[in-house]
Enzyme design. Structure first.
Site, PDB file in Angstrom:
ATOM      1  N   HIS A 221       0.846  -1.206   0.000  1.00  0.00           N
ATOM      2  CA  HIS A 221       0.000   0.000   0.000  1.00  0.00           C
ATOM      3  C   HIS A 221       0.883   1.258   0.000  1.00  0.00           C
ATOM      4  CE1 HIS A 221      -3.557   2.374   1.662  1.00  0.00           C
ATOM      5  NE2 HIS A 221      -2.542   3.163   1.965  1.00  0.00           N
ATOM      6  N   GLU A 222       1.880   1.268   0.880  1.00  0.00           N
ATOM      7  CA  GLU A 222       2.790   2.421   0.945  1.00  0.00           C
ATOM      8  C   GLU A 222       3.583   2.569  -0.349  1.00  0.00           C
ATOM      9  OE1 GLU A 222       2.599   4.674   3.021  1.00  0.00           O
ATOM     10  OE2 GLU A 222       1.374   3.653   4.518  1.00  0.00           O
TER      11      GLU A 222
ATOM     12  N   HIS B  43       1.577   4.479  -2.843  1.00  0.00           N
ATOM     13  CA  HIS B  43       1.719   5.929  -2.672  1.00  0.00           C
ATOM     14  C   HIS B  43       3.072   6.390  -3.216  1.00  0.00           C
ATOM     15  CE1 HIS B  43      -1.741   6.551  -0.121  1.00  0.00           C
ATOM     16  NE2 HIS B  43      -1.332   5.717   0.805  1.00  0.00           N
TER      17      HIS B  43
END
Ligand code: ZN
Length: 250
Positions: free
Chosen positions: A54-55, A58
């Site tokens: 998920h990070e 980003h």
């Protein structure tokens, strides 16, 4: 809080670190997730791998927008991507904010259609990650999306003030809900996000006052948090699994 972490590898050139507290809490989290310790352990490792991905979602968008991602640290309350030179155009901010949840959504969909029990549960947790992070609770992803939307109409400072104000009420709810259900992770996340939101508002206020803001935040390090919505209990996770089963596997 981010000191005391161990480097486990690099992806896209970004060092990925695990906070020592997470390593210590790993067995506790494993028992929290499942009565089968090995299954619980694999699940927790899977959850934090999902948080890291998920990070990275980003980070990948952020790097394409000229941002420097220093590191990703996995902590017991979620993943933190430390970035500098963050673009402030609302559209760029929106794209960076949405990059993480889209990865969670993709992992979630892959998981719930998987025949493996472990991946199915991980898929369910990723769908929770997707939904939880999109709550308009600044500076969580949904809160950043809200600020990007507001910044178009009201300017950055006002947008941050409103987003932080909305986020505050969510944080109060997290804390009340967390304490009531003895989910102290959720209560702590509420407290942590509230502080992060207030700090970021003050930072924007300072940038505004000194008037040296030039479109990029030179030297500033911003933190992207994506707390995993810890299942309150194995029972809570069980209910979610049942609902998803009904939805996808009639
Ligand atoms: Zn996120």
């Amino acid at each position: 809080m981010l000191n005391h972490s161990i480097l486990i590898g690099r992806i896209l050139g970004i060092p990925i670190r695990v906070h020592i507290l997470l390593l210590i809490l790993l067995p506790v989290l494993a028992t929290l997730y499942s009565s089968n310790f090995m299954f619980g352990l694999l699940l927790v490792i899977g959850v934090f791998t999902s948080v890291a991905l998920h990070e990275l979602g980003h980070s990948w968008v952020a790097m394409r927008k000229g941002c420097h991602v220093q590191e990703i640290v996995l902590t017991p309350i979620g993943g933190v991507a430390r970035m500098s030179h963050i673009p402030s155009k609302p559209m760029d901010e929106f794209l960076i904010a949405i990059g993480g949840p889209l990865v969670s959504l993709a992992l979630g969909i892959l998981g719930v259609f998987s025949i493996s029990e472990l991946f199915f549960v991980l898929g369910a947790i990723n769908l929770m990650l997707f939904g939880f992070n999109l709550l308009p609770c600044f500076p969580m992803d949904g809160g950043r999306v809200l600020r990007a939307y507001l910044a178009h109409r009201k300017g950055r400072l006002q947008a941050t003030r409103i987003a932080a104000e909305v986020g505050k009420y969510f944080c109060i709810l997290f804390i009340i809900f967390g304490v009531m259900r003895l989910n102290f992770f959720l209560a702590f996340i509420g407290f942590y996000i509230y502080r992060a939101g207030q700090m970021e508002y003050r930072m924007v206020l300072m940038e505004n006052q000194t008037n040296r803001f030039s479109g990029h935040r030179e030297g500033h390090i911003e933190v992207e948090i994506s707390p995993p919505p810890y299942a309150e209990s194995e029972r809570g996770l069980g209910t979610l699994k049942k609902k998803l089963r009904n939805l996808f596997r009639r």
